[in-house]
Motif scaffolding. Structure first.
Motif, PDB file in Angstrom:
ATOM      1  N   THR A  21      79.661 -68.219   0.688  1.00 56.39           N
ATOM      2  CA  THR A  21      79.929 -66.917   0.996  1.00 56.39           C
ATOM      3  C   THR A  21      78.650 -66.370   1.888  1.00 56.39           C
ATOM      4  O   THR A  21      77.656 -67.008   1.717  1.00 56.39           O
ATOM      5  N   ASN A  22      78.741 -65.202   2.685  1.00 54.08           N
ATOM      6  CA  ASN A  22      77.792 -64.779   3.528  1.00 54.08           C
ATOM      7  C   ASN A  22      76.786 -63.861   2.705  1.00 54.08           C
ATOM      8  O   ASN A  22      75.792 -63.349   3.170  1.00 54.08           O
ATOM      9  N   THR A  23      77.468 -63.559   1.593  1.00 51.50           N
ATOM     10  CA  THR A  23      76.753 -62.216   0.642  1.00 51.50           C
ATOM     11  C   THR A  23      76.871 -62.783  -0.708  1.00 51.50           C
ATOM     12  O   THR A  23      77.764 -63.357  -1.417  1.00 51.50           O
ATOM     13  N   SER A  90      74.589 -66.901  -2.161  1.00 56.56           N
ATOM     14  CA  SER A  90      74.701 -67.113  -0.776  1.00 56.56           C
ATOM     15  C   SER A  90      73.613 -68.003   0.120  1.00 56.56           C
ATOM     16  O   SER A  90      73.508 -68.029   1.053  1.00 56.56           O
TER      17      SER A  90
END
Length: 166
Positions: A21-23, A90
């Motif tokens: 995930t990017n976060t 992340s």
């Protein structure tokens, strides 16, 4: 993205390889469709438990995660923690890998059972192995499955295999 789930195989196996995930504190969730992906709102019931261990070896555990279950709901089932948020890290070295098996999605007699097992690196420096069992509560055929981030985006590889009866 253009794979149709049909009666070619009685079992479909999805493999997740380094999904990221990017976060922090987000998740990869999955949902089913009975109308070729126009809607992903099939009712699910699931149960989730996990084994965990921190990097430093403190407080290992095995626990039932009732807050991660779905009880006749149409929201997506989280593969790494609770569906709405999640627990994935992340960082560039933090990811989720595992598999989901969907049984007899073309049946128009029975509900559609599935099992999943994933391992991921949590944002709090924790390795977690999650086990999910559940079913799509429909006798209609499941002809599409969606994987999405609970918020934001995710990258990685998802492979799909069909498994024949012997």
């Amino acid at each position: 993205s253009d794979v149709v789930l049909d009666n070619t195989y009685p079992i479909y196996l999805f493999k997740f390889i380094n999904c990221h995930t990017n976060t922090d504190e987000k998740n990869v969730v999955f949902k089913g469709s009975i109308d070729a992906g126009s809607n992903y709102n099939v009712t699910q019931t699931t149960t989730v438990f996990r084994a965990r261990n921190f990097e430093d070896g403190s407080t290992p555990g095995l626990e039932y995660e009732s807050s991660h279950d779905i009880a006749q709901g149409t929201g997506g089932q989280g593969l790494a923690g609770a569906a709405g948020s999640g627990n994935m890290g992340s960082g560039s070295d933090e990811s989720m890998s595992g598999e989901l098996m969907l049984f007899n999605p073309s049946s128009t007699t029975f509900v559609k059972h599935y099992i999943a097992r994933v391992n991921y690196y949590q944002a709090t420096n924790l390795s977690v192995n999650t086990y999910i069992a559940g079913y799509f509560n429909t006798t209609s055929d499941i002809d599409a499955v969606q994987f999405a981030a609970s918020s934001g985006d995710f990258d990685g590889t998802i492979k799909l295999y069909g498994i024949k009866d012997s």
